[in-house]
Write an enzyme that holds these catalytic residues in place. Sequence first.
Site, PDB file in Angstrom:
ATOM      1  N   GLU A 103       1.800  -0.356  -5.057  1.00  0.00           N
ATOM      2  CA  GLU A 103       0.905   0.752  -5.374  1.00  0.00           C
ATOM      3  C   GLU A 103       1.829   1.955  -5.508  1.00  0.00           C
ATOM      4  O   GLU A 103       2.263   2.535  -4.505  1.00  0.00           O
ATOM      5  CB  GLU A 103      -0.131   0.970  -4.272  1.00  0.00           C
TER       6      GLU A 103
ATOM      7  N   ASP B 237       0.836  -1.192   0.000  1.00  0.00           N
ATOM      8  CA  ASP B 237       0.000   0.000   0.000  1.00  0.00           C
ATOM      9  C   ASP B 237       0.881   1.256   0.000  1.00  0.00           C
ATOM     10  O   ASP B 237       1.857   1.340   0.753  1.00  0.00           O
ATOM     11  CB  ASP B 237      -0.890  -0.027   1.248  1.00  0.00           C
TER      12      ASP B 237
END
Length: 702
Positions: A388, A351
């Site tokens: 990401e 993330d």
Amino acid sequence: MNYERIDNLPTDTLEGYRTRPGKPLPFGVSHVPGGLNFSIYTSAGTACSLVLFSRENNTCLAEIKIPDHYRIGDVYAIVVYDLDDEDIEYGFKVDGPNAPELGYRFNSKNILMDPYAKVVSGRDVWGEEPDWSNPYQYRSRIAFDDFDWEGDHPLEIDDADLVIYELHVRSFTKSETSNNKFKGTYAGIVEKIPYLKSLGINAVELMPVFEFDEFENSRIHPDTGERLYNYWGYSTVGFFAPKAGLAESGRFGMQVDEFKQLVKQLHQAGIEVILDVVFNHTAEGNERGPTISFKGLDNKIYYMLTPEGYYFNFSGTGNTLNCNNPVVRNLVLDCLRYWTSEYHIDGFRFDLASILGRDPWGAPLSNPPLLESLAFDPILSSCKLIAEAWDAGGLYQVGTFPAFGRWSEWNGKYRDTLRRYLKGDDGQLGEMAQRVQGSPDLYQWNGRSPATSINFITCHDGFTLADLVSFNGKHNEANGENNQDGGNDNYSWNCGVEGWSDDSNIISLRRKQCMNALSMLMTSRGTPMLLMGDEFGRSQQGNNNAYCIDSPLTWVDWNLLESNSMLFEFTQHLIRFRHNHPCLRINDFAHQGSKYFPSCSFHGTSPWQVNWSNETKQLAWLMSCEQSENGEIDTVYVATNTAHYATWFDLPSLPNDYEWQLNFNTGDSQTPITQGSSSFTDQGILVGERSVVIFSASRSET
């Protein structure tokens, strides 16, 4: 003659417990003959105590001040003998300077969770109100290495062959419509493995399962009175511990075994397990947040701080882990090695991964030590590493993320381009041509491959696919933030009416748009990712940021599997089609194609000719390769028409002994799956308005 191992015998008695100096490594708790070894790091702490609790009685058993001569360097290590492993919970108290302006936040009254705790208790049952008066909310426990893997190991499926399915553990089976016995749990996913197998996916990407607190920032909706939670879990409490509240057996402390059973059962079905991991920040928040672990152990080491002692906030959630400090870097490595070796995890999606490439003052590094260490770590050598490739501080690195030949990326440009082309925006053809061939403009220049690109239309963050074609704007009122949260750049189109409609034409158009999107996704090179429930039209009523909602709004409604059976069967056949056609899964930009066709070519309404003008809404692509096992060619032709009128496409000519078979036609509302029942030679096809057709080349029967 019998000899006793002197270094296994106690040398002291402290607070009634037999002890001896411990081993500094590994950090956390490890078993030694007759006792437990506790090891904790603090570079600026001046004293450390081990606090022992009884899980059964919820009482403090002892507070053992660790003698100074038990300290080696910056590590306090102690062996305590004769403990009941199954009953013991533990924490640490660390004394030191309390000078926030200098980065120090020591408080000897705080009981700190072990950052290396393999099991965390205190949030054992999802949604059960905690005892807020308890000074030790998150309690470290001992894990046992007694699970029988029965020969299981990570599957190591080639990246280009993956079809990833992103899911939230609780939302996937919590609804009564799931017909599950163990709803909203790891065990609940096990019950749905036959479904996942039938869909055809071969990897699940689980939203955060590291221990988090659903009550973090919990509040009551001012209008509805509904409890709002930290539902998604992107705020880690314990990096080494599976979330107890997502386990049916969490109340019994068996979450480790339940999660391992999930991994083993998925592997037996040929499905990899990828974890969505959050190393960019923790649940401790900023200077107003709680002290759980890192703040009280070594705040200045673990977090990025301003010169005044405040927290840099590149995560958008209050703090930022100082990941390129060697101590923090080792913690991340230790964590991922642990999940890979002990849980047989196949890969990790990071993330806001761009944060992991920032220096302690926030500047992007050209050669980030953590990213390089992860790429070349021997234990992680077969793991998927997915970034990401952006963060909340404005660093956007899609195509430029420091990959070291190993990292894949969530391709946000693929998502945005496909969405815009799907709804008929001008000027998208050139971008689409790049995206469907694996984004060579992003990845070929630096020696990466098409599978570097994780292609997706939707994910947990944003609209579902059904909402993408049903809403022009977000509708996040259920979040209690006056619809101010969530993104505004959705590139969505409601097909004429905002929200739900009884108009059969609009319903049909929306279903067709979903099929169009899925058709383009599954015929693009790269690694496709599907959001749970998109295969049968799951909706969140236009909410594009349902991070706090634990209700039927976010739970998968399995009744849709029957009511939207056409969309499900279409998706199922598309995935099977992708698996059956290697030309769609070529993972080399330099691939030469077959003896008749280049590897990837683009066409307009006439073969080999594309009108690249801004107004053009028609694009076709042909992918081809040799099938070495039988000498045949594998060739797929996809024609897309996002205009509001039907358009004739002439088909590319095939060799004399081949013919085109029509496999999918989204413009046929009754039979969009044709399964090659219609044969074409050199003729063309009328592609309906806002429609996609997919052909494959096969040997002529005559």
